[in-house]
Scaffold this active site. Structure first.
Site, PDB file in Angstrom:
ATOM      1  N   ARG A 175      -9.579  -2.691   0.980  1.00 14.11           N
ATOM      2  CA  ARG A 175      -9.071  -1.512   0.264  1.00 14.11           C
ATOM      3  C   ARG A 175     -10.039  -1.091  -0.829  1.00 14.11           C
ATOM      4  NH1 ARG A 175      -2.809  -2.724  -1.120  1.00 14.11           N
ATOM      5  NH2 ARG A 175      -3.493  -1.771  -3.058  1.00 14.11           N
ATOM      6  N   LYS A 206       3.360  -9.466  -2.905  1.00  9.39           N
ATOM      7  CA  LYS A 206       4.605  -8.701  -2.686  1.00  9.39           C
ATOM      8  C   LYS A 206       4.726  -8.225  -1.241  1.00  9.39           C
ATOM      9  CE  LYS A 206       3.768  -5.440  -5.709  1.00  9.39           C
ATOM     10  NZ  LYS A 206       2.481  -5.848  -6.298  1.00  9.39           N
ATOM     11  N   ARG A 262       7.573   1.086 -10.414  1.00  6.12           N
ATOM     12  CA  ARG A 262       6.440   0.520 -11.156  1.00  6.12           C
ATOM     13  C   ARG A 262       6.465   0.972 -12.609  1.00  6.12           C
ATOM     14  NH1 ARG A 262       2.984  -0.266  -6.379  1.00  6.12           N
ATOM     15  NH2 ARG A 262       1.079  -1.368  -6.911  1.00  6.12           N
ATOM     16  N   ARG A 276      -6.024  -2.105 -12.384  1.00  4.90           N
ATOM     17  CA  ARG A 276      -4.655  -2.278 -11.854  1.00  4.90           C
ATOM     18  C   ARG A 276      -3.910  -3.365 -12.620  1.00  4.90           C
ATOM     19  NH1 ARG A 276      -6.097  -3.508  -6.025  1.00  4.90           N
ATOM     20  NH2 ARG A 276      -3.884  -3.761  -5.620  1.00  4.90           N
ATOM     21  N   ARG A 314      -9.085 -10.085   0.290  1.00  7.15           N
ATOM     22  CA  ARG A 314      -8.011  -9.487   1.099  1.00  7.15           C
ATOM     23  C   ARG A 314      -8.590  -8.504   2.116  1.00  7.15           C
ATOM     24  NH1 ARG A 314      -2.743  -6.808  -1.610  1.00  7.15           N
ATOM     25  NH2 ARG A 314      -4.155  -5.298  -2.566  1.00  7.15           N
TER      26      ARG A 314
END
Ligand code: AMP
Length: 202
Positions: free
Chosen positions: A149, A10, A81, A160, A116
Site C-alpha cells: 500500500r 484490525k 475513527r 498515520r 505487509r
C-alpha cells in the site's frame, strides 16, 4: 467494531471473526481504496496517511449498512475513527455488542506495516515475514498479484500513527463509558490475537 492503530491487525482479525460468526466485514479502508482508483483527490489524502472527511466516509458507511447482508450483524473495521464519526453512528442508532480495542506497540506496528502485502484482487492481507504467501507476490486465495500500500511507506506510517494518537484514541474513552470496550493485546501472533478476540465476545 474494531479499533486499533494502523498495523494492529484490525482487518485480519475482522476477517477471521467474520468467517467464524458468518457475518460480513465492512472495511472503510477497502471501500475507499477502491473508490480512490478513480478519484485522485481521495488517493492523495490516503497516500499521505491523512483521514478523509467525516461526511464523505460516513455517507459510504450508512449506505453499505443498509444492504441486506448486514441484517444479522456485521463487523465494522476502520470506522469510526473520529468522535464525529462515533456520534454519527449514535445519531443513526447503530449500536454495537462489542467494541474491540487492539492494543499494539509502536515497534510492532512499524515492523508489521513495512512487510505487509495486499492482494490487488481480493484484498487478502499477507506479511512477508510472519505470514508469507506460498508463492512470492501471489495471493494464496485467488492467485491475484500482491502489492505494498502507498500509505505503508515510512513517512505515511509515521503520519498515520500521529493521526491515530490525536483523533482515534479519544474514541476509547467514548466506548469505555458505554461499557462495551474489550482491550486485546495485539502484539502476539495473529492466531493468539484471534483467540483472545473471539474469547472476549463469547
Ligand atoms: P485502513 O485500511 O483502515 O488503514 O484505512 C486506510 C486509509 O483510508 C486511512 O489512512 C484513511 O486515509 C482512510 N480511512 C479509512 N477509514 C476512514 C475513516 N473512518 N475516516 C477517515 N478516513 C478513513
Amino acid at each position: 467494531m474494531m479499533i486499533g492503530a494502523p498495523g494492529a491487525g484490525k482487518g485480519t482479525i475482522a476477517e477471521l471473526l467474520a468467517k467464524e460468526l458468518q457475518i460480513p466485514t465492512i472495511s472503510t479502508g477497502d471501500i475507499l481504496r477502491e473508490e480512490a482508483q478513480t478519484n485522485q483527490e481521495l488517493k492523495e489524502i490516503m497516500d499521505q496517511g491523512k483521514l478523509v472527511p467525516d461526511e464523505f466516509v460516513s455517507e459510504i458507511v450508512i449506505k453499505r449498512l443498509q444492504r441486506d447482508d448486514c441484517k444479522s450483524g456485521f463487523i465494522l473495521d476502520g470506522f469510526p475513527r473520529t468522535t464525529t464519526q462515533a456520534e454519527f453512528l449514535d445519531k443513526h442508532n447503530i449500536q454495537f455488542d462489542h467494541v474491540l480495542d487492539l492494543e499494539v506497540s509502536e515497534k510492532e506496528v512499524i515492523k508489521r506495516l513495512g512487510s505487509r502485502r495486499i492482494c490487488k484482487s481480493c484484498n487478502s492481507v499477507f506479511n512477508i515475514v510472519t505470514n508469507p504467501p506460498k508463492q512470492e507476490n501471489i495471493c494464496d486465495k485467488c492467485n491475484g498479484e500482491l502489492y505494498t500500500r502507498d500509505d505503508d511507506k515510512p513517512e505515511s506510517i509515521k503520519h498515520r500513527l500521529e493521526v491515530y494518537q490525536e483523533k482515534t484514541k479519544t474514541l476509547l474513552d467514548f466506548y469505555k463509558q458505554k461499557g462495551n470496550l474489550k482491550e486485546i493485546n495485539a502484539d502476539p501472533a495473529i492466531e493468539e490475537v484471534f483467540k483472545s478476540s473471539l474469547g472476549s465476545i463469547q
